[in-house]
Scaffold this motif. Sequence first.
Motif, PDB file in Angstrom:
ATOM      1  N   ARG A  30       0.632  -1.225   0.160  1.00 48.07           N
ATOM      2  CA  ARG A  30       0.545  -0.153   0.350  1.00 48.07           C
ATOM      3  C   ARG A  30       0.783   1.238  -0.068  1.00 48.07           C
ATOM      4  O   ARG A  30       0.439   2.242  -0.689  1.00 48.07           O
ATOM      5  N   ALA A  31       1.717   1.160   0.652  1.00 53.46           N
ATOM      6  CA  ALA A  31       3.007   2.522   1.056  1.00 53.46           C
ATOM      7  C   ALA A  31       3.259   2.442  -0.713  1.00 53.46           C
ATOM      8  O   ALA A  31       3.409   3.998  -1.534  1.00 53.46           O
ATOM      9  N   TRP A  36       3.319   6.152  -6.037  1.00 45.92           N
ATOM     10  CA  TRP A  36       2.876   5.746  -7.022  1.00 45.92           C
ATOM     11  C   TRP A  36       1.728   6.589  -7.496  1.00 45.92           C
ATOM     12  O   TRP A  36       2.103   7.774  -8.673  1.00 45.92           O
ATOM     13  N   ALA A  37       0.752   6.740  -7.170  1.00 44.22           N
ATOM     14  CA  ALA A  37      -0.687   7.815  -7.100  1.00 44.22           C
ATOM     15  C   ALA A  37      -0.392   9.121  -6.568  1.00 44.22           C
ATOM     16  O   ALA A  37      -0.329   9.805  -7.906  1.00 44.22           O
ATOM     17  N   ALA A  38       1.048   9.183  -5.840  1.00 46.01           N
ATOM     18  CA  ALA A  38       0.962  10.548  -5.331  1.00 46.01           C
ATOM     19  C   ALA A  38       1.509  11.494  -6.587  1.00 46.01           C
ATOM     20  O   ALA A  38       1.854  12.760  -6.677  1.00 46.01           O
ATOM     21  N   GLY A  40       1.794  10.199  -9.609  1.00 47.00           N
ATOM     22  CA  GLY A  40       0.996  10.864 -10.686  1.00 47.00           C
ATOM     23  C   GLY A  40       1.184   9.113 -11.021  1.00 47.00           C
ATOM     24  O   GLY A  40       0.693   9.694 -12.940  1.00 47.00           O
ATOM     25  N   MET A  41       1.794   8.277 -11.641  1.00 46.82           N
ATOM     26  CA  MET A  41       1.594   7.490 -12.075  1.00 46.82           C
ATOM     27  C   MET A  41       0.367   6.632 -12.067  1.00 46.82           C
ATOM     28  O   MET A  41      -0.155   5.627 -13.252  1.00 46.82           O
ATOM     29  N   ILE A  42       0.150   6.556 -11.104  1.00 45.42           N
ATOM     30  CA  ILE A  42      -1.744   5.945 -10.843  1.00 45.42           C
ATOM     31  C   ILE A  42      -2.809   7.238 -11.029  1.00 45.42           C
ATOM     32  O   ILE A  42      -2.262   7.958 -10.124  1.00 45.42           O
ATOM     33  N   PRO A  43      -3.644   7.010 -12.192  1.00 45.04           N
ATOM     34  CA  PRO A  43      -4.877   7.749 -12.160  1.00 45.04           C
ATOM     35  C   PRO A  43      -5.014   7.510 -11.235  1.00 45.04           C
ATOM     36  O   PRO A  43      -6.024   6.784 -10.544  1.00 45.04           O
ATOM     37  N   THR A  44      -5.461   9.114 -10.083  1.00 42.36           N
ATOM     38  CA  THR A  44      -6.951   9.531  -8.886  1.00 42.36           C
ATOM     39  C   THR A  44      -8.308   9.659 -10.235  1.00 42.36           C
ATOM     40  O   THR A  44      -8.075  10.704 -10.958  1.00 42.36           O
ATOM     41  N   ALA A  45      -9.519   9.253  -9.762  1.00 38.90           N
ATOM     42  CA  ALA A  45     -10.681   9.408  -9.826  1.00 38.90           C
ATOM     43  C   ALA A  45     -10.944  10.354  -9.502  1.00 38.90           C
ATOM     44  O   ALA A  45     -11.660  11.081  -9.573  1.00 38.90           O
ATOM     45  N   LEU A  46     -10.705  10.880  -8.290  1.00 41.98           N
ATOM     46  CA  LEU A  46     -11.408  11.836  -6.602  1.00 41.98           C
ATOM     47  C   LEU A  46     -10.469  11.715  -5.649  1.00 41.98           C
ATOM     48  O   LEU A  46     -10.063  10.819  -6.173  1.00 41.98           O
TER      49      LEU A  46
END
Length: 71
Positions: A30-31, A36-38, A40-46
Motif C-alpha cells: 500500500r505504501a 505511485w499515486a502521489a 501521478g503514475m496511477i490516475p486518481t478518480a477523485l
Amino acid sequence: MFTHLTIFTHMKQADLIGSAEAAQILRINRATFNRWAAKGMIPTALKAPGFTGPRLFDRSEIELIAIERVA
C-alpha cells in the motif's frame, strides 16, 4: 462548474475503490501504491479536499494497470 460532490454523484460508487483495495489488485504494498499515486503514475478518480484527503480510484483503470504489469 463541477465540485467533488457533483463528480462523485455522476460516477457509480461501486466503481470507486480506495488505495488499500487498489494495492491488493496490483499486488503491491500500500505504501508503494500511495507513492505511485502521489507521483501521478496511477490516475486518481477523485481526491477529497485537503492535503490528507483520501484518494479514490476507478476499479477498471486499476485492473487495466494490473493486466499491463503482467504483460
